[in-house]
Every structure is written in structure tokens, then in C-alpha cells.
Design an enzyme around this catalytic site. Structure first.
Site, PDB file in Angstrom:
ATOM      1  N   GLN A 179       0.813  -1.226   0.000  1.00 20.77           N
ATOM      2  CA  GLN A 179       0.000   0.000   0.000  1.00 20.77           C
ATOM      3  C   GLN A 179       0.842   1.271   0.000  1.00 20.77           C
ATOM      4  O   GLN A 179       0.292   2.366  -0.106  1.00 20.77           O
ATOM      5  CB  GLN A 179      -0.940   0.016   1.221  1.00 20.77           C
ATOM      6  CG  GLN A 179      -2.081  -0.974   1.139  1.00 20.77           C
ATOM      7  CD  GLN A 179      -3.129  -0.630   0.075  1.00 20.77           C
ATOM      8  OE1 GLN A 179      -3.267   0.513  -0.357  1.00 20.77           O
ATOM      9  NE2 GLN A 179      -3.879  -1.633  -0.358  1.00 20.77           N
ATOM     10  N   CYS A 329     -14.660  -8.561   2.656  1.00 20.53           N
ATOM     11  CA  CYS A 329     -16.091  -8.486   2.427  1.00 20.53           C
ATOM     12  C   CYS A 329     -16.382  -8.047   0.996  1.00 20.53           C
ATOM     13  O   CYS A 329     -15.922  -7.013   0.564  1.00 20.53           O
ATOM     14  CB  CYS A 329     -16.668  -7.466   3.395  1.00 20.53           C
ATOM     15  SG  CYS A 329     -18.393  -7.217   3.150  1.00 20.53           S
TER      16      CYS A 329
HETATM   17  N1  PLP Z   1      -0.749  -6.728   0.730  1.00 19.51           N
HETATM   18  C1  PLP Z   1      -1.539  -5.658   0.875  1.00 19.51           C
HETATM   19  C2  PLP Z   1      -1.355  -4.765   2.064  1.00 19.51           C
HETATM   20  C3  PLP Z   1      -2.543  -5.389  -0.049  1.00 19.51           C
HETATM   21  O1  PLP Z   1      -3.343  -4.336   0.119  1.00 19.51           O
HETATM   22  C4  PLP Z   1      -2.685  -6.260  -1.163  1.00 19.51           C
HETATM   23  C5  PLP Z   1      -3.761  -6.029  -2.163  1.00 19.51           C
HETATM   24  O2  PLP Z   1      -4.912  -6.137  -1.887  1.00 19.51           O
HETATM   25  C6  PLP Z   1      -1.818  -7.356  -1.287  1.00 19.51           C
HETATM   26  C7  PLP Z   1      -0.854  -7.548  -0.325  1.00 19.51           C
HETATM   27  C8  PLP Z   1      -1.922  -8.316  -2.427  1.00 19.51           C
HETATM   28  O3  PLP Z   1      -1.382  -7.771  -3.595  1.00 19.51           O
HETATM   29  P1  PLP Z   1      -1.786  -8.356  -5.050  1.00 19.51           P
HETATM   30  O4  PLP Z   1      -3.176  -7.903  -5.310  1.00 19.51           O
HETATM   31  O5  PLP Z   1      -0.801  -7.733  -5.985  1.00 19.51           O
HETATM   32  O6  PLP Z   1      -1.634  -9.822  -4.980  1.00 19.51           O
END
Ligand code: PLP
Length: 377
Positions: A179, A329
Site C-alpha cells: 500500500q 467483504c
Molecule cells: N498486501 C496488501 C497490504 C494489499 O493491500 C494487497 C492487495 O490487496 C496485497 C498484499 C496483495 O497484492 P496483489 O493484489 O498484488 O496480490
């Protein structure tokens, strides 16, 4: 009907210049980067140029960046490879980590390979550094995974301090920075962190591509086995156009970082003020309203309970407002976020995450407030 997109922590719209560039690469540079001929060499150059762009922006060497299919794969790689290869017996994370961290750690724990501890968090979602220190004192040489900023409540952790503590106790430190990469500056020279992870679709790049940064301090084995791509660390023919899209998204994000941050912070603080003045009896999750210590893209609000609030997300969607009830959700209801309930455990009231990008406007916020006012009047 008017549609307002306020779910940018889930994913962001792709920059149209990036789409154009990726299209061109798909048409022209279709070679396999492992091929020795000119098509292959051209594709290889695109990948290595992209790696250099990213490395320069993070103040690290290109050799520390490995492309992946996104944040989930990068987090799994850091966790599983460290624990298997370093024979680690204890891992520490927090209960508000993303499922891409919690699930692989839980699996390793269920198989009896590690003991898993959760560091204490306060009611703002901040991890207790003294509890981390206590746990590491009992279990040095652990694997520690603490996310930089939480995707649901926006709490930012001090990864510089956490890194120093991990080093002191000879532990590996992984931070899920999905993020924050593309939204905050990183200088890998100044952080004691072994792994960070990123995903292009969180900052106007394409989906299904990201990277993992690996510090010089850790040597791990490949995550995917097969060909010798990514210097043997991640087999599989590279997703060239997406890797180029990721690098271009990083370049744009960091070129305009100051200006975009200021603009999005203005939107967030405007929404906070309007919510406070127009809707009675609302609360904000964690330290969402503290613009310096929370993700400026995320605003999570706890609304009063009334006859429509069970289906608040659904009602907002009907009115064209796309936001989220927390990552767990998706059904249109508002229950189910383990992160929201770890901050406000007994709340029966609905929680909604609004998340912003540079493409949002004050008009988007005004319309959202108008709809919310109607729903809660
Ligand atoms: N880690 C965090 C904090 C995320 O917000 C997200 C996405 O939703 C992910 C990991 C996963 O990333 P990706 O959608 O590229 O697999």
C-alpha cells in the site's frame, strides 16, 4: 448514472499512457527475453531497463529487485523461502496483516514448522515495539512480518525502528509495502529491512505484476522452479509489457509524488470535515484522521446503525459510489472485516473504507456526502 470510484486501496485505474505503452510493447516486443536473437534481446532490454528504473527510485541496486505476479506472490516468497531455507522456528506478525501474509504463516504453523506469535497492537492499529522486543528476546532469530501501512485502516508503522529491533535480535524482517510503494519515498540504504513487496495495480499500473526487494543480507532459494529467469529466483517467461507498465507507473508516481500527495491529502481532509459536519454519530477507525501518521489514500469510517446500515455498501453501490467494507467483504454487506473488528471489537455498526487517488475530485466527495446524508437522515 454517475459513478464515483473510491476504492483505490483495492485497485487503481490504469494510467492511459501506460496502457498505450503496454499495447505497443505487446505488438512490437513480443520476443521471449530468454531468446538469443534480436527479438529476445529487445525484450530482455525492456526488463532490465525496468529493473533499473525501480532500483534507482528505491535507492538500491537492480540486483535486489525480482519481478513477481504481484504482492501476494512476493509476500509468499519472502515468508516461505526464508522459513524453509533458514530453518526458522518462530515467526511474528500482527493480527491486522493482509491475508497474503497471514495465510502462508498460518499454513507453516499448522504444519508444525513454526510457532507463530502476534505482536500486540493498540487501538490505533500501531504495533507495540516493547512487545516486539519482548517476543524477540524470548525467540531471537525469528522471522518478523510487519506491514508498512494497513490496507483497511491506514495505520502506518515505523519500519525504520522495527528494522533496527529485528537486526538487534538477529531476525529477518519482511515488510508488506504493497500500500505504500508508489505513494511514499523509500530509501533502502536507510532501512534495516530484508524484504519489501509491491504491486503495480495499487499505483495506476497493470494488475498481475509486482516485485520483491531482497537485501544483501538474505540468501534464499528460488520460489518457482523451472527456467533460469530472474537470475534463477523465479522461473517462468517474463510478463514483459506488464513489467514495463510497472516501471512506468513507478516513474510517474515518484515524479509527481509531492504534488499528488498534497492533492489527495486535501481530498481526504475535506471528506473528514464534511463527514464530521454532515453526519451525526460517526467514528473513524484507528488514526485515520491523523494525516501524518495514516495512509493518505485511506479513510475508514464507522457509521451509525439504522435500518439500511446492514446493507450500506450495497446502498452506496446502487447510488454509484464504489467503496469497500474491508478486504474480507465483497457481498455488499458490511460485516466481515477482521481488521475493523480488531480496532472496534464490539461494534455492530457498519464500517466503510473510502480510498482515494489523484483522479478523484472534490465533486466526488460532495456527491458521496450528499448520498450518505440521504441514507442517514
Ligand atoms: N498486501 C496488501 C497490504 C494489499 O493491500 C494487497 C492487495 O490487496 C496485497 C498484499 C496483495 O497484492 P496483489 O493484489 O498484488 O496480490
Amino acid at each position: 448514472m454517475k459513478r464515483i470510484y473510491l476504492d483505490n486501496a483495492a485497485t487503481t485505474p490504469i494510467d492511459s499512457d501506460i496502457i498505450k505503452m503496454m499495447n505497443e510493447i505487446m505488438k512490437v516486443n513480443f520476443g521471449n527475453p530468454s531468446s538469443a536473437h534480436s527479438y529476445g534481446r529487445e525484450a530482455r532490454t525492456i526488463i532490465e531497463d525496468s529493473r533499473k528504473v525501480i532500483a534507482d527510485l528505491l535507492h538500491t541496486s537492480p540486483g535486489s529487485i525480482f519481478f513477481t505476479s504481484g504482492g501476494t506472490e512476493a509476500n509468499n516468497m519472502a515468508i516461505k523461502r526464508s522459513i524453509y531455507d533458514k530453518n526458522i522456528k518462530h515467526a511474528i506478525t500482527s493480527k491486522i496483516a493482509h491475508p497474503a501474509v497471514l495465510a502462508p504463516l498460518q499454513e507453516l504453523s499448522d504444519r508444525g514448522l513454526i510457532n507463530l506469535s502476534y505482536v500486540e497492537i493498540d487501538n490505533k492499529g500501531r504495533i507495540s515495539l516493547s512487545d516486539l522486543r519482548r517476543k524477540l528476546n524470548s525467540f531471537p532469530s525469528s522471522f518478523v512480518s510487519i506491514m508498512h501501512a494497513n490496507n483497511e485502516i491506514g495505520t502506518i508503522q515505523d519500519i525504520k525502528k522495527i528494522g533496527i529491533i529485528c537486526r538487534e535480535f538477529n531476525s529477518i524482517f519482511h515488510s508488506d509495502t504493497v500500500q505504500t510503494v508508489g505513494h511514499y519515498n523509500f530509501n533502502m540504504q536507510e532501512l534495516d529491512v530484508d524484504f519489501i513487496t509491491a504491486s503495480a495495480h495499487k499505483f495506476h499500473g497493470p494488475k498481475g505484476v509486482g516485485f520483491i526487494y531482497l537485501s544483501d543480507n538474505v540468501n534464499i532459494n528460488p520460489f518457482l522452479l523451472g527456467g533460469s529467469q530472474e537470475r534463477n529466483m523465479r522461473a517462468g517467461t517474463e510478463n514483459i509489457h506488464s513489467i514495463a507498465g510497472l516501471a512506468m507507473a513507478m516513474k510517474i508516481a515518484y515524479k509527481n509524488l509531492e504534488e499528488d500527495t498534497k492533492y489527495i491529502k486535501k481530498l481526504k481532509s475535506y471528506m473528514i470535515e464534511r463527514l464530521k459536519s454532515e453526519i451525526s454519530d460517526i467514528a473513524f477507525y484507528a488514526n485515520c484522521t491523523d494525516l501524518s501518521n495514516s495512509l493518505y489514500t485511506v479513510l475508514s469510517v464507522n457509521f451509525p446503525k439504522n435500518e439500511i446500515s446492514e446493507m450500506l455498501l450495497f446502498n452506496l453501490d446502487i447510488m454509484g459510489i464504489c467503496c469497500s467494507g474491508g478486504s474480507a467483504c465483497s457481498s455488499g454487506g458490511v460485516k466481515g472485516s477482521y481488521v475493523f473488528s480488531s480496532i472496534l471489537p464490539d461494534s455492530e455498526r457498519p464500517g466503510i473504507r473510502f480510498s482515494f487517488s489523484k483522479y478523484n475530485t472534490i465533486d466526488d466527495i460532495d456527491y458521496t456526502i450528499k448520498v450518505l446524508k440521504d441514507l442517514f437522515s
